[in-house]
Scaffold this motif. Sequence first.
Motif, PDB file in Angstrom:
ATOM      1  N   PRO A   1       4.898  -8.694 -40.985  1.00  5.98           N
ATOM      2  CA  PRO A   1       6.139  -9.200 -41.584  1.00  5.98           C
ATOM      3  C   PRO A   1       6.928  -8.149 -42.372  1.00  5.98           C
ATOM      4  O   PRO A   1       8.157  -8.131 -42.320  1.00  5.98           O
ATOM      5  CB  PRO A   1       5.675 -10.325 -42.503  1.00  5.98           C
ATOM      6  N   CYS A   2       6.252  -7.271 -43.089  1.00  3.01           N
ATOM      7  CA  CYS A   2       6.947  -6.228 -43.844  1.00  3.01           C
ATOM      8  C   CYS A   2       7.736  -5.341 -42.894  1.00  3.01           C
ATOM      9  O   CYS A   2       8.904  -5.026 -43.128  1.00  3.01           O
ATOM     10  CB  CYS A   2       5.933  -5.407 -44.648  1.00  3.01           C
ATOM     11  N   TYR A   3       7.127  -4.923 -41.810  1.00  6.74           N
ATOM     12  CA  TYR A   3       7.746  -4.082 -40.785  1.00  6.74           C
ATOM     13  C   TYR A   3       8.935  -4.818 -40.174  1.00  6.74           C
ATOM     14  O   TYR A   3       9.999  -4.248 -39.968  1.00  6.74           O
ATOM     15  CB  TYR A   3       6.695  -3.772 -39.733  1.00  6.74           C
ATOM     16  N   ARG A   4       8.750  -6.092 -39.891  1.00  6.17           N
ATOM     17  CA  ARG A   4       9.787  -6.920 -39.276  1.00  6.17           C
ATOM     18  C   ARG A   4      10.997  -7.098 -40.181  1.00  6.17           C
ATOM     19  O   ARG A   4      12.140  -7.060 -39.733  1.00  6.17           O
ATOM     20  CB  ARG A   4       9.201  -8.296 -38.941  1.00  6.17           C
ATOM     21  N   ASP A   5      10.777  -7.258 -41.485  1.00  6.27           N
ATOM     22  CA  ASP A   5      11.847  -7.637 -42.413  1.00  6.27           C
ATOM     23  C   ASP A   5      12.626  -6.462 -42.993  1.00  6.27           C
ATOM     24  O   ASP A   5      13.613  -6.667 -43.686  1.00  6.27           O
ATOM     25  CB  ASP A   5      11.273  -8.479 -43.547  1.00  6.27           C
ATOM     26  N   LYS A   6      12.237  -5.234 -42.716  1.00  8.16           N
ATOM     27  CA  LYS A   6      12.977  -4.077 -43.238  1.00  8.16           C
ATOM     28  C   LYS A   6      14.295  -3.960 -42.481  1.00  8.16           C
ATOM     29  O   LYS A   6      14.332  -4.010 -41.254  1.00  8.16           O
ATOM     30  CB  LYS A   6      12.175  -2.792 -43.064  1.00  8.16           C
TER      31      LYS A   6
ATOM     32  N   GLU B   1       4.311   3.885 -43.389  1.00 12.39           N
ATOM     33  CA  GLU B   1       3.873   4.344 -44.700  1.00 12.39           C
ATOM     34  C   GLU B   1       4.132   3.272 -45.767  1.00 12.39           C
ATOM     35  O   GLU B   1       3.322   3.069 -46.651  1.00 12.39           O
ATOM     36  CB  GLU B   1       4.583   5.638 -45.095  1.00 12.39           C
ATOM     37  N   GLU B   2       5.267   2.591 -45.671  1.00 12.20           N
ATOM     38  CA  GLU B   2       5.615   1.567 -46.657  1.00 12.20           C
ATOM     39  C   GLU B   2       4.847   0.265 -46.427  1.00 12.20           C
ATOM     40  O   GLU B   2       4.415  -0.379 -47.375  1.00 12.20           O
ATOM     41  CB  GLU B   2       7.117   1.292 -46.632  1.00 12.20           C
TER      42      GLU B   2
END
Length: 90
Positions: free
Chosen positions: A75-80, A58-59
Amino acid sequence: MKLLIATLLFCSLLLSSSFLEPATAYEDSSYCGKKCSDRCSVAGVKDRCLKYCGICCEECKCVPSGTYGNKHECPCYRDKINNKGKPKCP
């Protein structure tokens, strides 16, 4: 007469925008549901995997392919990270 037409036009715009928003949200959630279901298909704790994958999807608006790895695709998924500094997204 002009006031009546303007009021009706304004009301119709408000109503039409309220119908469009839920449709978009539904499409996003079905996308995340399908992608996370695939991602978590072999997880040991499937309900927890689906929960965190759903939050991340969702984010970030993306989920890496496959059941493990490939986080370079999103990358967003990886960096959370969680509050302990470990990866949040499965």
